[in-house]
Design a protein around this motif. Structure first.
Motif, PDB file in Angstrom:
ATOM      1  N   LEU A   1      -3.063  -2.333   9.510  1.00 36.34           N
ATOM      2  CA  LEU A   1      -1.784  -2.269   8.815  1.00 36.34           C
ATOM      3  C   LEU A   1      -1.969  -1.653   7.418  1.00 36.34           C
ATOM      4  O   LEU A   1      -1.103  -0.912   6.945  1.00 36.34           O
ATOM      5  CB  LEU A   1      -1.152  -3.660   8.732  1.00 36.34           C
ATOM      6  N   MET A   2      -3.102  -1.923   6.816  1.00 35.61           N
ATOM      7  CA  MET A   2      -3.405  -1.289   5.549  1.00 35.61           C
ATOM      8  C   MET A   2      -3.481   0.223   5.739  1.00 35.61           C
ATOM      9  O   MET A   2      -2.932   1.003   4.942  1.00 35.61           O
ATOM     10  CB  MET A   2      -4.750  -1.827   5.064  1.00 35.61           C
ATOM     11  N   GLY A   3      -4.131   0.657   6.819  1.00 33.17           N
ATOM     12  CA  GLY A   3      -4.218   2.081   7.141  1.00 33.17           C
ATOM     13  C   GLY A   3      -2.834   2.677   7.327  1.00 33.17           C
ATOM     14  O   GLY A   3      -2.515   3.743   6.787  1.00 33.17           O
ATOM     15  N   PHE A   4      -1.989   1.956   8.080  1.00 38.07           N
ATOM     16  CA  PHE A   4      -0.622   2.455   8.272  1.00 38.07           C
ATOM     17  C   PHE A   4       0.119   2.503   6.941  1.00 38.07           C
ATOM     18  O   PHE A   4       0.953   3.381   6.718  1.00 38.07           O
ATOM     19  CB  PHE A   4       0.137   1.594   9.289  1.00 38.07           C
ATOM     20  N   GLY A   5      -0.211   1.553   6.071  1.00 32.95           N
ATOM     21  CA  GLY A   5       0.373   1.601   4.722  1.00 32.95           C
ATOM     22  C   GLY A   5       0.062   2.931   4.060  1.00 32.95           C
ATOM     23  O   GLY A   5       0.943   3.571   3.475  1.00 32.95           O
ATOM     24  N   LEU A   6      -1.205   3.369   4.185  1.00 31.28           N
ATOM     25  CA  LEU A   6      -1.584   4.663   3.627  1.00 31.28           C
ATOM     26  C   LEU A   6      -0.794   5.799   4.272  1.00 31.28           C
ATOM     27  O   LEU A   6      -0.365   6.739   3.603  1.00 31.28           O
ATOM     28  CB  LEU A   6      -3.072   4.903   3.837  1.00 31.28           C
ATOM     29  N   LEU A   7      -0.601   5.686   5.597  1.00 32.09           N
ATOM     30  CA  LEU A   7       0.146   6.718   6.325  1.00 32.09           C
ATOM     31  C   LEU A   7       1.579   6.813   5.779  1.00 32.09           C
ATOM     32  O   LEU A   7       2.091   7.906   5.504  1.00 32.09           O
ATOM     33  CB  LEU A   7       0.144   6.380   7.815  1.00 32.09           C
TER      34      LEU A   7
ATOM     35  N   SER B   1      -3.735  14.441   1.361  1.00 34.13           N
ATOM     36  CA  SER B   1      -2.714  13.721   2.132  1.00 34.13           C
ATOM     37  C   SER B   1      -2.856  14.021   3.620  1.00 34.13           C
ATOM     38  O   SER B   1      -2.776  13.129   4.473  1.00 34.13           O
ATOM     39  CB  SER B   1      -1.318  14.118   1.659  1.00 34.13           C
ATOM     40  N   ARG B   2      -3.062  15.297   3.922  1.00 32.11           N
ATOM     41  CA  ARG B   2      -3.167  15.698   5.336  1.00 32.11           C
ATOM     42  C   ARG B   2      -4.338  15.003   6.009  1.00 32.11           C
ATOM     43  O   ARG B   2      -4.215  14.442   7.106  1.00 32.11           O
ATOM     44  CB  ARG B   2      -3.388  17.207   5.424  1.00 32.11           C
ATOM     45  N   LEU B   3      -5.466  15.047   5.300  1.00 26.96           N
ATOM     46  CA  LEU B   3      -6.664  14.466   5.935  1.00 26.96           C
ATOM     47  C   LEU B   3      -6.567  12.947   6.021  1.00 26.96           C
ATOM     48  O   LEU B   3      -7.007  12.348   6.996  1.00 26.96           O
ATOM     49  CB  LEU B   3      -7.923  14.879   5.167  1.00 26.96           C
ATOM     50  N   VAL B   4      -5.981  12.318   5.006  1.00 23.55           N
ATOM     51  CA  VAL B   4      -5.800  10.861   5.078  1.00 23.55           C
ATOM     52  C   VAL B   4      -4.911  10.507   6.270  1.00 23.55           C
ATOM     53  O   VAL B   4      -5.239   9.644   7.082  1.00 23.55           O
ATOM     54  CB  VAL B   4      -5.211  10.308   3.754  1.00 23.55           C
ATOM     55  N   ALA B   5      -3.771  11.213   6.392  1.00 20.82           N
ATOM     56  CA  ALA B   5      -2.842  10.919   7.493  1.00 20.82           C
ATOM     57  C   ALA B   5      -3.526  11.121   8.841  1.00 20.82           C
ATOM     58  O   ALA B   5      -3.462  10.272   9.735  1.00 20.82           O
ATOM     59  CB  ALA B   5      -1.607  11.808   7.374  1.00 20.82           C
ATOM     60  N   TRP B   6      -4.238  12.235   8.967  1.00 16.49           N
ATOM     61  CA  TRP B   6      -4.918  12.505  10.238  1.00 16.49           C
ATOM     62  C   TRP B   6      -6.035  11.479  10.490  1.00 16.49           C
ATOM     63  O   TRP B   6      -6.211  10.994  11.599  1.00 16.49           O
ATOM     64  CB  TRP B   6      -5.534  13.898  10.237  1.00 16.49           C
TER      65      TRP B   6
ATOM     66  N   VAL C   1       0.836  -1.199   0.000  1.00 18.41           N
ATOM     67  CA  VAL C   1       0.000   0.000   0.000  1.00 18.41           C
ATOM     68  C   VAL C   1       0.875   1.254   0.000  1.00 18.41           C
ATOM     69  O   VAL C   1       0.626   2.223  -0.720  1.00 18.41           O
ATOM     70  CB  VAL C   1      -0.965  -0.001   1.195  1.00 18.41           C
ATOM     71  N   ALA C   2       1.955   1.225   0.798  1.00 18.60           N
ATOM     72  CA  ALA C   2       2.836   2.388   0.905  1.00 18.60           C
ATOM     73  C   ALA C   2       3.551   2.655  -0.414  1.00 18.60           C
ATOM     74  O   ALA C   2       3.836   3.803  -0.764  1.00 18.60           O
ATOM     75  CB  ALA C   2       3.835   2.180   2.042  1.00 18.60           C
TER      76      ALA C   2
ATOM     77  N   PRO D   1     -16.558  -5.955   6.271  1.00 15.41           N
ATOM     78  CA  PRO D   1     -16.620  -4.693   5.512  1.00 15.41           C
ATOM     79  C   PRO D   1     -16.610  -3.473   6.409  1.00 15.41           C
ATOM     80  O   PRO D   1     -16.115  -2.415   6.015  1.00 15.41           O
ATOM     81  CB  PRO D   1     -17.944  -4.802   4.756  1.00 15.41           C
ATOM     82  N   SER D   2     -17.128  -3.606   7.639  1.00 16.25           N
ATOM     83  CA  SER D   2     -17.166  -2.431   8.520  1.00 16.25           C
ATOM     84  C   SER D   2     -15.749  -1.971   8.850  1.00 16.25           C
ATOM     85  O   SER D   2     -15.511  -0.776   9.036  1.00 16.25           O
ATOM     86  CB  SER D   2     -17.939  -2.759   9.791  1.00 16.25           C
ATOM     87  N   GLU D   3     -14.807  -2.918   8.899  1.00 15.74           N
ATOM     88  CA  GLU D   3     -13.410  -2.536   9.137  1.00 15.74           C
ATOM     89  C   GLU D   3     -12.866  -1.771   7.919  1.00 15.74           C
ATOM     90  O   GLU D   3     -12.217  -0.737   8.054  1.00 15.74           O
ATOM     91  CB  GLU D   3     -12.559  -3.782   9.397  1.00 15.74           C
ATOM     92  N   LEU D   4     -13.160  -2.310   6.715  1.00 18.01           N
ATOM     93  CA  LEU D   4     -12.692  -1.652   5.501  1.00 18.01           C
ATOM     94  C   LEU D   4     -13.279  -0.244   5.386  1.00 18.01           C
ATOM     95  O   LEU D   4     -12.633   0.680   4.896  1.00 18.01           O
ATOM     96  CB  LEU D   4     -13.104  -2.471   4.270  1.00 18.01           C
ATOM     97  N   MET D   5     -14.509  -0.110   5.880  1.00 22.27           N
ATOM     98  CA  MET D   5     -15.205   1.157   5.761  1.00 22.27           C
ATOM     99  C   MET D   5     -14.458   2.277   6.472  1.00 22.27           C
ATOM    100  O   MET D   5     -14.514   3.444   6.062  1.00 22.27           O
ATOM    101  CB  MET D   5     -16.637   1.009   6.298  1.00 22.27           C
ATOM    102  N   LYS D   6     -13.751   1.930   7.550  1.00 24.56           N
ATOM    103  CA  LYS D   6     -13.006   2.963   8.276  1.00 24.56           C
ATOM    104  C   LYS D   6     -11.962   3.603   7.370  1.00 24.56           C
ATOM    105  O   LYS D   6     -11.749   4.820   7.403  1.00 24.56           O
ATOM    106  CB  LYS D   6     -12.335   2.360   9.506  1.00 24.56           C
ATOM    107  N   VAL D   7     -11.301   2.778   6.573  1.00 25.20           N
ATOM    108  CA  VAL D   7     -10.306   3.302   5.632  1.00 25.20           C
ATOM    109  C   VAL D   7     -11.013   4.030   4.479  1.00 25.20           C
ATOM    110  O   VAL D   7     -10.629   5.148   4.107  1.00 25.20           O
ATOM    111  CB  VAL D   7      -9.426   2.149   5.096  1.00 25.20           C
ATOM    112  N   ALA D   8     -12.066   3.395   3.969  1.00 29.92           N
ATOM    113  CA  ALA D   8     -12.765   3.958   2.804  1.00 29.92           C
ATOM    114  C   ALA D   8     -13.344   5.337   3.117  1.00 29.92           C
ATOM    115  O   ALA D   8     -13.264   6.258   2.290  1.00 29.92           O
ATOM    116  CB  ALA D   8     -13.866   2.994   2.368  1.00 29.92           C
ATOM    117  N   LEU D   9     -13.914   5.458   4.326  1.00 29.49           N
ATOM    118  CA  LEU D   9     -14.524   6.733   4.712  1.00 29.49           C
ATOM    119  C   LEU D   9     -13.466   7.834   4.763  1.00 29.49           C
ATOM    120  O   LEU D   9     -13.684   8.962   4.297  1.00 29.49           O
ATOM    121  CB  LEU D   9     -15.238   6.601   6.053  1.00 29.49           C
TER     122      LEU D   9
END
Lengths: 369, 600
Positions: free
Chosen positions: A344-350, A297-302, A56-57, A105-113
């Protein structure tokens, strides 16, 4: 192709590994000093998750910008799918069985949102953020999945979705009056919302305010959790010495109540240590957000950072009796597949944001991509 | 978006995050450091369960080693109650094998709600062998149920020593409050008699196991085991052979008591309160029917008359009165008074029991023929205080057994007592009534036996119920030996001389000494006296006079003291006759024992 990964910051990666290792040790202890049934599985998930994180990173941030909405829509459809045909696991409909892996899917939704909201505010002229008509879409993006998740019923995830969404609205520069109004509205609608809660959810809330209400039923968890926590004392009882956890007085010790087990075995000192690791990771996320050059980028990281914090805060507060039991795992430590993978996927985005801090994103994209 | 806003709001969120984390750390500090000790002890309480282990109650024997109280094994079905155990289901499973009535079921459910801790729930106790084997064979179909062995007190001699020994039964809530040990399920506690008096010794010390249990209350391992310590076995001073005979002999009468004591060491050889009851009825909780039957019996079988029956000592007290009079020096053994059959004090006429009088009466004759007028004369001459001292020195108005349940202390009349009861002053009439054992005079049979033993030995004998290794010794009494000798001679003559009130009941061989007494239950009316119906045989049982006898055997160098009280038997001669029969039995037993030692 993996050229970019050479520049990845190794320290937060090490912290992620350290926090996850706490989980391995606890799950090993909870399994009676055995890799089965939890520790090994968790470790395998961690390895898979790390691969996902790096993958992801490594992908260009512009890709995420483009797919943000489509990812959100797909995830939303999956949520509806769960509602229609998901099966009952742990008394709640949360899973889709893809035969190879179960998806929540509810877990994925946190990233998607986070991605969808970030893109929305990126494209919105910052001067127009506080206009009411511009708020309709983001609020729907938050509220619809939250409603579906509540129906599952998963109060914890719904709360995380709403708080993370609110956090992004706040950072996007939404007028504070909206927050004040929402706060007043929320408080005044408590009696109405109350009627929508499931009986067991009502019980949890009531027992939170008065744990003596049902010491052997729902209040049992929180009472036993406090006892375990307190009996850890300053230095804890040592590895595998937590009687409360080992003798099964502690329910769900490998998932939601794993922090309690940790505190029983490693005491106040251990708890401070673990919390410090979390704080380091959160501060890294904040730093990434502050250094990023585009709003997306800022909002994704935050968003990623704040949802990580919300997980930690809600889980800890619930096991120490500061919040009602809502069923939120301790990030990276609690046993659980999708949570580990999506985190970990979220951290990948970070890390992706960190690696692409200087990339400029277009103000307006034509079409979905 | 405005750069400034983003930075400000980011910093605000960072601050918010740090504050919430500080709150969490503060809460952790409170739970782990501030309240840590408290929660640690709660955790210990969670995981450690105590499983009590009953101690075996000490057995009780008579002086020759005959068992009077034992423990027998009982079998009961118990249910280990864990999370999710359904009692109704368990009862249903049991139905084909054991009959449990609806009432019992109700009871079981009630107990299961009250119960806490690890102790298994008793479904049914006292199983027969058939029931035990039925359940054992089908245990696989009866999840959670098991057979446990317990112990139950049993009294093999049934009602023979019931009053002396007492019985055990389940503790009452009040007893449990006073002694938490008694909350252990299945424990029995002494309710009356020796079982109560020496309950702590007999009970032993229950043990317990410290068990580590998990949240499902399943035992993980044993942490420590404090084994129960059995209660001390006791050997009573009772000789069951004599006891058995005395019980049989008293059965000729409606109600009464008999005590035989060793004159020299105070050991009680027979201790009878008649009628008796079966102590086994009480061990497992007496049925309503049996209880009613015992309570409705006019001869009050549950009352231990030997220690809690109080009777006017009547003429038996005259021996002490003579002793007191001689000791005071106001009369000597040759002082005589004339008895015309009555005497006037003021305008009131006091009668002697013999209507036509005894003529000239000295101290000896006063005892032998039990002349009342002699005592009226003495009463006119001397103060009451010194007599009261004699009565008390011989054990009246004080309890004789250490902490023995239900023992009453009786009464010795005194100026203070009269003032308290009537508000009137003490007069010579009171001395007259007291000196012949009426008035505010009440004695228990055990006190009367002590009086006899002290007269017979001249020592401060105290009754002993438990045999100890060292023979108890007692100091000599502070009485004038010459006066005592006069009284003893007179007591011997009362039985063995033709003029004696108990001459008819003398022994064929050997001789005992003693004094009869007849205590009025109601005032004799003038009309009855005129018709010579004073003995009251024409009256309803409960208005008839009590028959009393105190004495010792042999008359010279006595070995045994005896007291007999026969309620409403009509007179002292009946008591003297019972005493004679019991003493005859003693002679028999002495011969038996002597024969045994010869053959050995």
């Amino acid at each position: 192709m993996l050229e970019k990964l050479r520049h990845i910051n190794p320290y937060p990666l090490a912290v992620i590994f350290l926090i996850s290792s706490v989980g391995f040790v606890l799950l090993f202890s909870a399994g009676g000093s055995s890799l089965m049934p939890w520790a090994l599985k968790q470790f395998i998930r961690f390895v898979v998750g790390m691969a996902i994180l790096l993958a992801v990173a490594n992908i260009d941030i512009r890709f995420y910008f483009r797919v943000a909405y489509i990812f959100y829509v797909v995830t939303f459809l999956l949520l509806i799918l769960v509602e229609l045909m998901g099966f009952v696991g742990m008394g709640a409909q949360r899973w889709i069985d893809l035969y190879i892996i179960q998806i929540q899917p509810s877990e994925l939704m946190k990233v998607a949102l986070v991605l969808a909201l970030a893109r929305y505010f990126h494209e919105l002229d910052s001067a127009k953020v506080s206009r009411l008509k511009n708020l309709i879409l983001p609020v729907l993006m938050m509220a619809l999945p939250a409603l579906l998740v509540i129906r599952q019923p998963d109060l914890g995830t719904a709360l995380v979705l709403l708080t993370v969404g609110a956090c992004l609205l706040f950072l996007a520069g939404l007028s504070l009056w909206y927050f004040i109004a929402a706060g007043v509205g929320a408080v005044s609608s408590i009696p109405i919302l109350w009627n929508f809660l499931h009986e067991y959810q009502k019980q949890r809330v009531l027992i939170f305010f008065d744990p003596g209400r049902d010491p052997l039923g729902t209040g049992y968890h929180i009472t036993q959790s406090k006892i375990a926590m307190g009996s850890g004392g300053f230095f804890g009882r040592g590895y595998g010495q937590g009687t409360q956890a080992a003798l099964n007085f502690l329910p769900e010790k490998q998932t939601d109540f794993i922090f309690t087990m940790f505190c029983e075995e490693y005491g106040f000192v251990g708890a401070i240590g673990l919390i410090s690791l979390y704080v380091v990771l959160i501060m890294y996320g904040v730093r990434v957000a502050m250094l990023a050059s585009s709003t997306f980028s800022r909002l994704v990281a935050w968003g990623i950072t704040f949802s990580f914090f919300i997980y930690m805060f809600v889980n800890m507060s619930m096991v120490i009796g500061l919040l009602p039991v809502v069923g939120v795992p301790l990030p990276l430590v609690s046993y659980g597949g999708t949570a580990m993978l999506t985190l970990l996927m979220g951290f990948g985005l970070l890390f992706c944001v960190d690696l692409h801090r200087n990339v400029k994103l277009p103000q307006k994209v034509i079409g979905l991509f | 978006m405005a750069e400034q806003t983003f930075i400000h709001r980011s910093l605000f969120l960072v601050g918010f995050i740090l504050v919430t984390i500080l709150i969490i750390i503060g809460r952790l500090y409170y739970l782990q450091i501030y309240e840590g000790q408290h929660f640690r002890s709660l955790a210990e309480g969670n995981r450690i369960a105590l499983q009590p282990n009953l101690s075996l109650r000490g057995e009780v024997f008579d002086r020759n080693g005959v068992a009077l109280a034992q423990n027998k094994s009982t079998f009961r079905i118990t249910l280990m109650k864990e999370k999710g155990t359904d009692i109704n289901q368990a009862l249903e499973n049991l139905e084909p094998y054991i009959y449990i009535s609806a009432e019992e079921k109700e009871n079981i459910l009630k107990r299961s709600r009250k119960r806490q801790g690890l102790e298994p729930l008793t479904i049914k106790d006292h199983l027969t062998w058939e029931e035990v084997s039925l359940v054992e064979m089908n245990l696989e179909d009866l999840p959670g149920l098991s057979i446990e062995v317990g112990h139950m007190r049993t009294y093999p001699k049934d009602e023979l020593v019931a009053h002396l020994l007492g019985y055990v039964s389940a503790p009452s809530e009040k007893e449990q409050e006073a002694d938490p040990v008694l909350t252990i399920p299945g424990i029995a506690v002494g309710k009356v008699g020796i079982e109560k008096q020496l309950d702590k010794d007999l009970r032993g010390i229950p043990g317990h196991k410290q068990l580590e249990v998990n949240a499902g209350r399943r035992i993980v391992r044993e942490l420590s085991d404090f084994p129960a310590r059995s209660g001390k076995p006791l050997t009573l001073t009772i000789d069951l052979r004599l006891q058995e005979y005395a019980v049989e002999r008293l059965a000729e009468h409606e109600s009464g008591s008999a005590i035989v004591m060793d004159v020299n060491n105070g050991e009680v050889l027979a201790f009878v309160s008649h009628p008796s009851f079966d102590p086994n009825l009480f061990v497992d909780g007496i049925s309503h029917h049996n209880w009613r039957e015992l309570m409705d019996n006019v001869y009050v079988p549950l009352t231990n008359k030997a220690v809690s029956g109080t009777y006017p000592p009547a003429s038996t007290l005259k021996v002490l009165s003579v002793l007191g009079a001689l000791e005071s020096g106001i009369v000597n053994e040759d002082t005589t008074f004339f008895c015309p059959g009555y005497m006037y004090i003021g305008s009131h006429k006091f009668h002697c029991w013999r209507k036509h009088g005894h003529g000239a009466v000295n101290a000896r004759k006063a005892i032998v023929e039990s002349c009342d007028v002699y005592f009226y004369e003495v009463a006119k001459k001397m103060g009451y205080e010194s007599l009261k001292q004699v009565y008390e020195e011989f054990g009246l108005a004080s309890k004789q057994l250490w902490q023995y349940p239900h023992e009453r202390s009786g009464l010795v009349s005194s100026e203070a007592l009269k003032r308290k009861k009537t508000g009137h002053k003490w007069t010579v009439t009171d001395t007259i009534l007291s000196i012949i054992g009426q008035g505010y005079m009440l004695a228990t049979p055990i006190q009367l036996a002590v009086v006899a033993a002290r007269l017979g030995s001249g020592k401060m004998i105290e009754p002993q119920l438990i045999r100890t290794k060292e023979n108890p010794t007692f100091p000599s009494m502070n009485v004038d030996p010459h006066a005592l000798q006069v009284v003893r001679d007179a007591m011997s003559a009362a039985v063995n001389s033709p003029q004696g009130t108990a001459f008819r009941f003398r022994l064929k061989e050997g001789a005992f000494a003693g004094k009869t007494g007849t205590s009025q239950v109601r005032r004799i009316t003038m009309e009855e006296r005129a018709r010579n119906l004073a003995r009251g045989t024409h009256l309803d049982w409960k208005y008839r006079e009590h028959g009393l006898f105190i004495g010792y055997y042999p008359a010279e160098n006595p070995k045994y003291a005896i007291s007999i009280v026969l309620e409403h038997a009509g007179g002292g001669s009946k008591a003297a006759m019972a005493a004679r029969d019991i003493i005859t039995k003693i002679q028999e037993l002495e011969k038996e024992d002597a024969g045994e030692t010869e053959t050995h």
